[in-house]
Design a protein around this motif. Structure first.
Motif, PDB file in Angstrom:
ATOM      1  N   UNK A 183       0.838  -1.208   0.000  1.00 17.92           N
ATOM      2  CA  UNK A 183       0.000   0.000   0.000  1.00 17.92           C
ATOM      3  C   UNK A 183       0.870   1.254   0.000  1.00 17.92           C
ATOM      4  N   UNK A 184       2.006   1.189   0.676  1.00 20.96           N
ATOM      5  CA  UNK A 184       2.934   2.326   0.694  1.00 20.96           C
ATOM      6  C   UNK A 184       3.413   2.637  -0.721  1.00 20.96           C
ATOM      7  N   UNK A 185       3.782   1.602  -1.457  1.00 16.84           N
ATOM      8  CA  UNK A 185       4.250   1.805  -2.835  1.00 16.84           C
ATOM      9  C   UNK A 185       3.140   2.398  -3.703  1.00 16.84           C
ATOM     10  N   UNK A 186       1.919   1.887  -3.540  1.00 15.99           N
ATOM     11  CA  UNK A 186       0.787   2.400  -4.323  1.00 15.99           C
ATOM     12  C   UNK A 186       0.592   3.895  -4.078  1.00 15.99           C
ATOM     13  N   UNK A 187       0.528   4.275  -2.797  1.00 12.86           N
ATOM     14  CA  UNK A 187       0.272   5.674  -2.452  1.00 12.86           C
ATOM     15  C   UNK A 187       1.428   6.581  -2.870  1.00 12.86           C
ATOM     16  N   UNK A 188       2.643   6.083  -2.724  1.00 11.78           N
ATOM     17  CA  UNK A 188       3.806   6.877  -3.125  1.00 11.78           C
ATOM     18  C   UNK A 188       3.763   7.161  -4.629  1.00 11.78           C
ATOM     19  N   UNK A 189       3.406   6.165  -5.416  1.00  7.53           N
ATOM     20  CA  UNK A 189       3.322   6.347  -6.876  1.00  7.53           C
ATOM     21  C   UNK A 189       2.245   7.362  -7.250  1.00  7.53           C
ATOM     22  N   UNK A 190       1.112   7.298  -6.599  1.00  4.83           N
ATOM     23  CA  UNK A 190       0.020   8.234  -6.886  1.00  4.83           C
ATOM     24  C   UNK A 190       0.413   9.653  -6.478  1.00  4.83           C
ATOM     25  N   UNK A 191       0.986   9.789  -5.297  1.00  5.10           N
ATOM     26  CA  UNK A 191       1.449  11.095  -4.823  1.00  5.10           C
ATOM     27  C   UNK A 191       2.484  11.692  -5.776  1.00  5.10           C
ATOM     28  N   UNK A 192       3.395  10.851  -6.222  1.00  4.06           N
ATOM     29  CA  UNK A 192       4.452  11.307  -7.123  1.00  4.06           C
ATOM     30  C   UNK A 192       3.874  11.813  -8.442  1.00  4.06           C
ATOM     31  N   UNK A 193       2.896  11.114  -8.970  1.00  2.00           N
ATOM     32  CA  UNK A 193       2.297  11.527 -10.244  1.00  2.00           C
ATOM     33  C   UNK A 193       1.492  12.818 -10.089  1.00  2.00           C
ATOM     34  N   UNK A 194       0.828  12.970  -8.977  1.00  3.51           N
ATOM     35  CA  UNK A 194       0.098  14.214  -8.706  1.00  3.51           C
ATOM     36  C   UNK A 194       1.064  15.399  -8.629  1.00  3.51           C
ATOM     37  N   UNK A 195       2.196  15.182  -7.956  1.00  3.76           N
ATOM     38  CA  UNK A 195       3.178  16.264  -7.840  1.00  3.76           C
ATOM     39  C   UNK A 195       3.765  16.621  -9.208  1.00  3.76           C
ATOM     40  N   UNK A 196       4.006  15.616 -10.037  1.00  5.08           N
ATOM     41  CA  UNK A 196       4.513  15.867 -11.388  1.00  5.08           C
ATOM     42  C   UNK A 196       3.498  16.645 -12.228  1.00  5.08           C
ATOM     43  N   UNK A 197       2.214  16.440 -11.955  1.00  4.93           N
ATOM     44  CA  UNK A 197       1.171  17.173 -12.674  1.00  4.93           C
ATOM     45  C   UNK A 197       1.244  18.659 -12.356  1.00  4.93           C
ATOM     46  N   UNK A 198       1.509  18.987 -11.098  1.00  5.48           N
ATOM     47  CA  UNK A 198       1.649  20.402 -10.739  1.00  5.48           C
ATOM     48  C   UNK A 198       2.913  20.997 -11.367  1.00  5.48           C
ATOM     49  N   UNK A 199       3.961  20.195 -11.503  1.00  2.55           N
ATOM     50  CA  UNK A 199       5.166  20.654 -12.209  1.00  2.55           C
ATOM     51  C   UNK A 199       4.844  20.985 -13.663  1.00  2.55           C
ATOM     52  N   UNK A 200       4.072  20.110 -14.305  1.00  6.17           N
ATOM     53  CA  UNK A 200       3.699  20.327 -15.709  1.00  6.17           C
ATOM     54  C   UNK A 200       2.872  21.596 -15.869  1.00  6.17           C
ATOM     55  N   UNK A 201       2.002  21.855 -14.908  1.00  7.51           N
ATOM     56  CA  UNK A 201       1.198  23.076 -14.962  1.00  7.51           C
ATOM     57  C   UNK A 201       2.082  24.316 -14.826  1.00  7.51           C
ATOM     58  N   UNK A 202       3.080  24.228 -13.954  1.00  7.95           N
ATOM     59  CA  UNK A 202       3.979  25.372 -13.776  1.00  7.95           C
ATOM     60  C   UNK A 202       4.796  25.639 -15.041  1.00  7.95           C
ATOM     61  N   UNK A 203       5.080  24.597 -15.817  1.00  2.00           N
ATOM     62  CA  UNK A 203       5.787  24.771 -17.089  1.00  2.00           C
ATOM     63  C   UNK A 203       4.955  25.583 -18.076  1.00  2.00           C
ATOM     64  N   UNK A 204       3.634  25.443 -18.010  1.00  2.00           N
ATOM     65  CA  UNK A 204       2.759  26.282 -18.844  1.00  2.00           C
ATOM     66  C   UNK A 204       2.982  27.747 -18.493  1.00  2.00           C
ATOM     67  N   UNK A 205       3.106  28.035 -17.208  1.00  2.00           N
ATOM     68  CA  UNK A 205       3.372  29.399 -16.767  1.00  2.00           C
ATOM     69  C   UNK A 205       4.684  29.938 -17.305  1.00  2.00           C
ATOM     70  N   UNK A 206       5.698  29.098 -17.392  1.00  2.00           N
ATOM     71  CA  UNK A 206       6.997  29.523 -17.920  1.00  2.00           C
ATOM     72  C   UNK A 206       6.892  29.910 -19.392  1.00  2.00           C
ATOM     73  N   UNK A 207       6.118  29.136 -20.159  1.00  2.00           N
ATOM     74  CA  UNK A 207       5.918  29.474 -21.577  1.00  2.00           C
ATOM     75  C   UNK A 207       5.147  30.786 -21.693  1.00  2.00           C
ATOM     76  N   UNK A 208       4.158  30.969 -20.848  1.00  2.00           N
ATOM     77  CA  UNK A 208       3.368  32.218 -20.857  1.00  2.00           C
ATOM     78  C   UNK A 208       4.256  33.411 -20.543  1.00  2.00           C
ATOM     79  N   UNK A 209       5.202  33.262 -19.621  1.00  2.00           N
ATOM     80  CA  UNK A 209       6.118  34.367 -19.301  1.00  2.00           C
ATOM     81  C   UNK A 209       6.918  34.764 -20.539  1.00  2.00           C
ATOM     82  N   UNK A 210       7.393  33.803 -21.281  1.00  2.00           N
ATOM     83  CA  UNK A 210       8.142  34.079 -22.513  1.00  2.00           C
ATOM     84  C   UNK A 210       7.288  34.862 -23.510  1.00  2.00           C
ATOM     85  N   UNK A 211       6.047  34.448 -23.655  1.00  2.00           N
ATOM     86  CA  UNK A 211       5.130  35.097 -24.595  1.00  2.00           C
ATOM     87  C   UNK A 211       4.839  36.538 -24.138  1.00  2.00           C
ATOM     88  N   UNK A 212       4.661  36.726 -22.826  1.00  4.62           N
ATOM     89  CA  UNK A 212       4.412  38.073 -22.295  1.00  4.62           C
ATOM     90  C   UNK A 212       5.579  39.003 -22.609  1.00  4.62           C
TER      91      UNK A 212
END
Length: 216
Positions: A183-212
């Motif tokens: 169960x620890x491995x399962x939850x760790x994998x899910x948590x890790x993927x959720x955190x990576x999703x927030x990283x991906x969203x922040x990358x959108x912000x970086x592209x927007x800064x360039x465009x601005x």
């Protein structure tokens, strides 16, 4: 200056890119909302059903991204650099892919209990999606809405930092409290993927800064 005058002169004649990008962000928003349902679900059937729904949204996002890339190759005039549009569409698609990946892990691993930190990270993903959706709505009037877009970028950055803090706390607590190794491995994998999703969203912000910087 030359780029700005080019943008002002030709931008309004090519509105479809803004429409497509806003549609992709709307798909992301819907998928992030469904992710909340997946994180609240307690049965494998419910989790799998949310994954199927999110997977369908992910397919729609892929279709729109492909349409954007096709339009870029055939359009003589674009509202801003082809590379910037391509990168922005690609990064938006990355976030949707990550949301889909989160739902897939929740469905396949089917943990015995819901981790409250997963819910917290899922809520941050939803706020990311809301912020990105708002930013895509402002993009067509980038000069007029530059300050709002800058705030969107800051919000995405702040949310990513918040997600990092939640993730670190979650991992510490997980290793302290969870005695079932599988169960620890399962939850760790899910948590890790959720955190990576927030990283991906922040990358959108970086592209927007360039465009601005280029066009505002």
């Amino acid at each position: 200056m030359m780029n700005n005058s080019f943008f002002s002169k030709f931008g309004p004649k090519e509105p479809k890119f803004f429409d497509y990008l806003e549609q992709v962000s709307e798909i992301l928003l819907a998928a992030s909302d469904m992710l909340q349902g997946a994180l609240d679900s307690k049965t494998g059937e419910e989790r799998m059903e949310f994954f199927r729904k999110i997977k369908e949204k992910e397919r729609l996002g892929d279709e729109l991204s492909h349409k954007i890339f096709e339009e870029l190759s055939s359009s003589f005039i674009t509202p801003f650099d082809r590379e910037d549009i391509h990168l922005l569409a690609d990064k938006l698609d990355d976030v949707i892919d990550r949301v889909n990946s989160c739902a897939k892990r929740i469905a396949i691993y089917n943990p015995k209990k819901n981790n409250p930190y997963e819910k917290s990270l899922g809520e941050i993903v939803k706020r990311d999606a809301e912020c990105i959706y708002g930013a895509m709505g402002e993009l067509a009037s980038i000069r007029k809405n530059a300050s709002k877009l800058k705030q969107n970028c800051k919000t995405l950055h702040d949310l990513e930092n918040e997600a990092d803090d939640v993730y670190e706390t979650a991992i510490i607590n997980l290793f302290e409290d969870e005695k079932d190794g599988i169960e620890l491995i399962k939850m760790k994998e899910i948590l890790n993927e959720l955190e990576k999703t927030t990283d991906a969203a922040e990358h959108v912000g970086k592209i927007l800064r360039t465009i601005i910087v280029k066009y505002a």
